[in-house]
Design an enzyme around this catalytic site. Structure first.
Site, short mmCIF file in Angstrom:
data_model
loop_
_atom_site.label_atom_id
_atom_site.label_comp_id
_atom_site.label_asym_id
_atom_site.label_seq_id
_atom_site.Cartn_x
_atom_site.Cartn_y
_atom_site.Cartn_z
CG ASP A 131 -7.05 0.67 10.55
OD1 ASP A 131 -6.16 0.03 11.11
OD2 ASP A 131 -7.77 0.19 9.67
CB SER A 132 -6.14 -0.73 15.14
OG SER A 132 -5.10 -1.52 14.63
N GLY A 133 -3.48 1.02 14.48
CA GLY A 133 -2.09 1.27 14.84
C GLY A 133 -1.38 0.04 15.39
CD GLU A 161 2.05 1.58 7.47
OE1 GLU A 161 1.29 1.35 6.49
OE2 GLU A 161 2.35 0.71 8.30
CG ASP A 162 -1.33 1.89 3.06
OD1 ASP A 162 -1.02 1.77 4.26
OD2 ASP A 162 -1.79 0.93 2.40
CB THR A 189 0.15 -3.71 11.74
OG1 THR A 189 -1.00 -4.56 11.75
CG2 THR A 189 1.23 -4.35 10.89
CG LEU A 190 3.05 2.18 12.69
CD1 LEU A 190 4.05 1.91 11.58
CD2 LEU A 190 2.32 3.50 12.43
CE LYS A 228 -10.34 4.07 7.23
NZ LYS A 228 -10.81 2.68 6.98
CG PHE A 278 -12.72 -0.45 2.89
CD1 PHE A 278 -12.03 -1.11 3.90
CD2 PHE A 278 -12.34 -0.65 1.58
CE1 PHE A 278 -10.97 -1.96 3.59
CE2 PHE A 278 -11.28 -1.49 1.26
CZ PHE A 278 -10.60 -2.16 2.28
N GLY A 290 0.78 -1.24 0.00
CA GLY A 290 0.00 0.00 0.00
C GLY A 290 0.81 1.28 0.00
NE ARG A 328 -2.41 -3.63 -3.78
CZ ARG A 328 -2.43 -3.75 -2.44
NH1 ARG A 328 -2.28 -2.67 -1.69
NH2 ARG A 328 -2.60 -4.91 -1.87
CG ASP A 380 -5.93 -4.06 -1.38
OD1 ASP A 380 -5.44 -3.58 -0.35
OD2 ASP A 380 -6.39 -5.22 -1.46
#
Ligand code: HPA
Ligand code: MG
Length: 175
Positions: free
Chosen positions: A101-103, A97-98, A105-106, A129, A150, A42, A163, A157
């Site tokens: 949201d929740s953060g 990053e693209d 993974t980052l 977000k 979304f 992304g 994309r 994607d």
């Protein structure tokens, strides 16, 4: 019904904002080299456009991660699918990053990368977000704050499609 795409941020606005971010990053990193890390897939469109607008020396590397979790709720436990080619030691790293949201993974990705000894580490995202945030990650550069819808385009994607759209759109007509 087939999905349709409603424009949320038109191409011109995206371009303008990336130019502003590039300028700001160039000022903040004056006298340094910035090492951009693209989180695939992304982040790739945004990183390339951003890199073109940065006037300090730039190096780039790419990685791909997946996070374990059911459905759309990421656990944040990160599996490195493709690792970086270069070490991070002593580098001024900017993760690109693209969308955040929740953060989750980052947050976990940053923990892994910080252990590699970069001189500094900051975050730049095209979209944020903030309503969805679960982990307290400090995002240094944000293109646009968007509502919890979304979105696709500019690297993002829906089932691997869209994309390549040069704007940010909202997917409609899907359940
Ligand atoms: N669109 C595409 N990918 C995503 C999104 C989104 O809104 N949020 C997190 N990943
Ligand atoms: Mg992503």
């Amino acid at each position: 019904m087939a999905e349709t795409i409603r424009v949320l941020v038109p191409e011109k606005e995206v371009d303008k904002r990336i130019e502003e971010l590039g300028k700001k990053i160039s000022e903040d990193y004056a006298g340094k080299q910035v090492h951009l890390i693209c989180v695939l897939k992304g982040g790739v469109f945004f990183m390339c456009e951003l890199a073109k607008r940065i006037t300090v020396p730039v190096s780039m590397d790419f990685m791909s991660v997946s996070s374990y979790g059911a459905g759309t709720e990421s656990s944040g436990i990160v599996k490195i699918v493709k690792d970086l080619d270069e070490p991070l030691e002593g580098k001024d790293v900017l993760i690109v990053e693209d969308i955040i949201d929740s953060g989750r993974t980052l947050f976990h990705l940053m923990k892994i990368l910080k252990e590699r000894g970069p001189k500094s580490m900051h975050i730049c995202t095209l979209l944020d977000k903030p309503e969805r945030r679960v982990e307290d990650v400090k995002v240094d550069y944000v293109g646009f704050n968007i509502p919890d819808e979304f979105v696709v385009g500019y690297g993002l994607d829906y089932a691997q499609k869209y994309r390549n759209l040069p704007f940010i759109g909202v997917v409609e007509g899907v359940e």
